[in-house]
Write a protein that holds these residues in place. Structure first.
Motif, PDB file in Angstrom:
ATOM      1  N   ALA A   1       0.859  -1.182   0.000  1.00 20.09           N
ATOM      2  CA  ALA A   1       0.000   0.000   0.000  1.00 20.09           C
ATOM      3  C   ALA A   1       0.898   1.236   0.000  1.00 20.09           C
TER       4      ALA A   1
ATOM      5  N   VAL B   1      -6.584  -3.561   6.419  1.00 20.82           N
ATOM      6  CA  VAL B   1      -5.486  -2.603   6.309  1.00 20.82           C
ATOM      7  C   VAL B   1      -5.407  -1.848   7.631  1.00 20.82           C
TER       8      VAL B   1
ATOM      9  N   GLU C   1      -7.584   0.177  12.114  1.00 20.10           N
ATOM     10  CA  GLU C   1      -7.514  -1.029  11.310  1.00 20.10           C
ATOM     11  C   GLU C   1      -8.923  -1.457  10.944  1.00 20.10           C
TER      12      GLU C   1
ATOM     13  N   ASP D   1     -10.167  -2.826   3.951  1.00 16.75           N
ATOM     14  CA  ASP D   1      -9.330  -2.049   3.050  1.00 16.75           C
ATOM     15  C   ASP D   1     -10.165  -1.564   1.859  1.00 16.75           C
TER      16      ASP D   1
ATOM     17  N   ARG E   1      -1.053  -4.034   5.030  1.00 17.02           N
ATOM     18  CA  ARG E   1      -2.112  -4.861   4.468  1.00 17.02           C
ATOM     19  C   ARG E   1      -1.949  -6.295   4.948  1.00 17.02           C
TER      20      ARG E   1
END
Length: 218
Positions: free
Chosen positions: A117, A150, A160, A163, A185
């Motif tokens: 990412a 993510v 968190e 994603d 990730r």
């Protein structure tokens, strides 16, 4: 997180070799082993940490094979034993296949690796100008194919979740002229050839320095 392992466990594998299956595979096995396999990209190396148990007892005589496009690598037993196998392989492969054999017991399976990412917004080369309203978020966006999870972490903010390629970060959380954005990730695949809870997990973290425009900053 820093790790210290012997140089013999980090192998540079060159040339053509058989890779994994190119993606996720729940695999098979005798359903007698518990395997928790963790793969973490740190720098240019993929680190492996695999716990193997049978009947809730550590297994120290297993053969743990990791197969990638870089080649086959037999993960050695950790010096502290306790059923943990630790090693590394240079590079970050598109997928990782694992096979664990311990006597007549075995399992296998594979996982497609998450993309790194990379921070694309705000531009890490440009100083961030915060909104006048401290309750307004700064939008962070990153590149790559989304994963299941993510995590975004700055000096004063951690989140968190699912994603979706972007996340707002409260502007009031930026209190220093220099900050750091970690984007991690994570992907998980259940290994159905093992006992309940067996899995293989792959995780990749990128770290980016950013500059923030604050009244106290030069």
């Amino acid at each position: 997180m820093n790790r210290i392992i012997s140089l013999s466990t980090v192998i540079v594998l060159l040339g053509a070799a058989c890779g994994g299956d190119g993606g996720d595979n729940l695999g098979g096995g005798t359903q007698t082993l518990f395997v928790d396999a963790r793969i973490d990209k740190e720098g240019d190396t993929a680190f492996f940490e695999i716990d193997v148990e049978r009947n809730q007892l550590p297994v120290d005589d297993a053969i743990v094979l990791m197969r990638t496009s870089f080649g086959d690598y037999t993960v050695p037993l950790d010096v502290n034993r306790n059923g943990r196998y630790v090693g590394g392989q240079n590079g970050w492969a598109a997928s990782y296949y694992i096979r664990v054999d311990a006597g007549a017991d075995w399992l296998d399976g594979s996982i497609g690796s998450p993309d790194s990412a990379e921070l694309v917004e705000p531009d890490p080369l440009v100083t961030i100008v915060l909104p006048a309203d401290p309750n307004v978020d700064v939008l962070f966006r990153w590149s790559g194919q989304p994963a299941e999870l993510v995590r975004i972490n700055t000096r004063n903010f951690t989140w968190e979740g699912t994603d979706v390629g972007q996340r707002g970060v409260p502007s009031r959380s930026f209190t220093d002229c220099m900050d750091n954005v970690d984007l991690r990730r994570t992907r998980d695949v259940t290994l159905v050839g093992g006992t309940v809870g067996s899995r293989i997990r792959a995780r990749v973290t990128t770290s980016t320095d950013i500059t923030v425009a604050l009244p106290a900053c030069p």
